[in-house]
Scaffold this motif. Structure first.
Motif, short mmCIF file in Angstrom:
data_model
loop_
_atom_site.label_atom_id
_atom_site.label_comp_id
_atom_site.label_asym_id
_atom_site.label_seq_id
_atom_site.Cartn_x
_atom_site.Cartn_y
_atom_site.Cartn_z
N SER A 8 73.13 83.49 -66.75
CA SER A 8 72.98 82.90 -68.24
C SER A 8 72.27 81.57 -68.29
CB SER A 8 74.16 82.94 -68.92
OG SER A 8 75.11 81.98 -68.25
N ALA A 9 71.72 81.17 -69.17
CA ALA A 9 71.23 79.61 -69.30
C ALA A 9 72.27 78.67 -68.94
CB ALA A 9 70.44 79.40 -70.43
N LEU A 10 73.51 78.99 -69.38
CA LEU A 10 74.57 78.09 -69.26
C LEU A 10 74.92 78.14 -67.63
CD1 LEU A 10 76.93 76.18 -70.00
CD2 LEU A 10 78.16 77.92 -70.89
N ALA A 11 74.75 79.11 -67.01
CA ALA A 11 75.29 79.41 -65.70
C ALA A 11 74.25 78.62 -64.88
CB ALA A 11 75.35 80.78 -65.28
N GLU A 12 72.95 78.72 -65.33
CA GLU A 12 71.98 77.96 -64.58
C GLU A 12 72.16 76.59 -64.40
OE1 GLU A 12 69.90 79.15 -62.44
OE2 GLU A 12 69.78 81.34 -62.88
N LYS A 13 72.57 76.00 -65.55
CA LYS A 13 72.56 74.48 -65.97
C LYS A 13 73.82 74.15 -65.05
CE LYS A 13 73.53 71.77 -69.84
NZ LYS A 13 73.73 71.65 -71.41
N VAL A 14 74.85 74.93 -65.00
CA VAL A 14 75.92 74.55 -64.22
C VAL A 14 75.64 74.62 -62.80
CG1 VAL A 14 78.22 75.32 -63.45
CG2 VAL A 14 77.72 75.54 -65.86
N ALA A 15 75.09 75.44 -62.20
CA ALA A 15 74.43 75.62 -60.90
C ALA A 15 74.13 74.37 -60.40
CB ALA A 15 73.80 76.80 -60.84
N ARG A 16 73.22 73.70 -61.11
CA ARG A 16 72.53 72.61 -60.63
C ARG A 16 73.16 71.25 -61.03
NH1 ARG A 16 67.64 73.36 -58.61
NH2 ARG A 16 66.87 75.49 -58.80
N ALA A 17 74.27 71.25 -61.94
CA ALA A 17 74.90 70.19 -62.39
C ALA A 17 75.89 69.36 -61.27
CB ALA A 17 76.00 70.63 -63.53
N PRO A 18 75.56 68.01 -61.06
CA PRO A 18 76.41 67.33 -60.03
C PRO A 18 77.98 67.62 -60.42
CG PRO A 18 75.25 65.92 -61.41
CD PRO A 18 74.97 67.33 -61.92
N LYS A 19 78.88 68.05 -59.43
CA LYS A 19 79.96 68.42 -59.86
C LYS A 19 80.93 67.99 -58.66
CE LYS A 19 78.56 72.60 -59.35
NZ LYS A 19 77.30 72.60 -59.60
#
Ligand code: ADE
Ligand code: ZN
Length: 349
Positions: A8-19
């Motif tokens: 999903s778009a949200l998963a894509e956003k999370v994948a690249r988010a600094p965590k």
């Protein structure tokens, strides 16, 4: 044929988010391939014939069934270079998942029991974490006591580690409590935690993974922990949930671990969203990623999917990871600024 399901778009956003990742046992990042490579290098005989046979044994029914295999896997670690290689392999996976800050557990008693000094383990882990720092991953290290052993054993371990807390004060900043929870309440370790507190160390403890809410109360009231690892059974006690929410004592939740260890029979039944809805500072982490089928991003993807988390909820969880980390206020502000720049630039939903 590519059979990968599109994210999903949200998963894509999370994948690249600094965590941040705040709950990772470095020995739990040992992939079967590396276990076999180190076994061969060190002449250690394993009870499994092949990598596939070892992986096939990763069918756990509870925490203990996992720990038995996890300790067997760690038996291949003998030399400083082994600890370096293990930690560097985790660093590569963490960097690939855009983890920018990790607080990493290690279990010295697992190694001293085999004659490997704590200093050997810490030196190898530290060398890899110093290399990681140069590549954009900051980190802290937390020494965990094995709760199935006695408090005297934990006290002796703490004594032996005292010079290392001074030598590596930039990295080795806290103590934790892990291993078999049932029958080993936090109260068993009150004295050693008091000594660690007196030394100014950060304190964490696994509680409420399989054990009851009373273990979480003990971790808070007797050990005086700064964070609770797992804590997912707190939902059974409404007063405890209110207390966690009011005090902002964070829970380092590990969804795929809970699924693989049968704490929940289905991720849709996971208590993370209920806890979040009640204002508890939950974070998402991988625990023992080599054993539970996913590093931190996979934990986010599975949880978002099972619990139908929104963009705002996921932002809160990632932000909680930075808020709950043991960094300085300036470092925290810089990490959050990195997150915000990514989150508000990336397309939502
Ligand atoms: N040691 C490594 N992983 C653990 C877990 N999930 N619970 C308790 N002890 C552990
Ligand atoms: Zn854990």
């Amino acid at each position: 044929m590519n059979t990968t399901t599109p994210r999903s778009a949200l998963a894509e956003k999370v994948a690249r988010a600094p965590k941040a990742e705040l709950h990772i046992h470095i020995e739990g990042s040992l992939e079967p391939e590396l276990i076999f490579r180190l076994a061969e290098r060190n002449g250690v005989r394993l009870a499994y014939e092949s990598i596939d046979a070892l992986r096939a044994a990763y069918a756990f029914t509870d925490l203990q069934s996992f720990l038995d295999i996890y300790y067997a896997g760690a038996s291949v670690l003998l030399e400083e270079q082994d600890f370096y290689d293990m930690t560097m392999a985790y660093v590569e996976r963490a960097l690939a998942d855009h983890v920018v800050h990790a607080e990493i557990f290690f279990d010295p008693q697992t190694h001293t029991e085999r004659g490997v000094p704590i200093a050997t383990a810490v030196a190898g882990i530290e060398r890899a974490l110093a290399d990681a720092e140069r590549r954009g991953l900051s980190s802290k290290l937390i020494l965990c006591f094995l709760r199935h052993l006695s408090e005297d054993d934990a006290l002796a371990t703490f004594d032996a580690a005292l010079p290392l807390f001074d030598q590596y004060s930039h990295r080795l900043i806290g103590v934790g409590l892990d291993s078999s929870e049932h029958g080993h309440p936090p109260s068993k370790f009150e004295r050693v935690f008091a000594q660690a507190r007196a030394k100014g160390l950060k304190l964490v403890a696994h509680a409420g993974e399989e054990g009851p809410p009373s273990y979480i109360y003990e971790a808070l009231d007797l050990l005086k922990v700064d964070r609770v690892d797992h804590g997912v059974r707190s939902i059974e006690d409404p007063a405890l949930v209110t207390r966690l929410a009011d005090t902002r004592v964070a829970l380092t939740v590990c969804p795929l671990s809970n699924l693989k260890l049968c704490v929940f029979d289905d991720l849709t039944k996971h208590t993370l969203k209920d806890l979040l809805d009640h204002g508890v500072a939950v974070t998402v982490n991988s625990d023992d990623p080599a054993y539970f089928g996913g590093y931190v991003n996979e934990n986010y993807f599975a949880t978002i999917d099972a619990l139908k988390l929104t963009d705002a909820e996921v932002y809160t969880i990632i932000r909680n990871g930075f808020d709950a980390s043991f960094v300085t206020p300036d470092e925290r502000a810089a990490l959050i600024a990195q997150l915000d720049a990514h989150w508000h630039a990336a397309p939502a939903r």
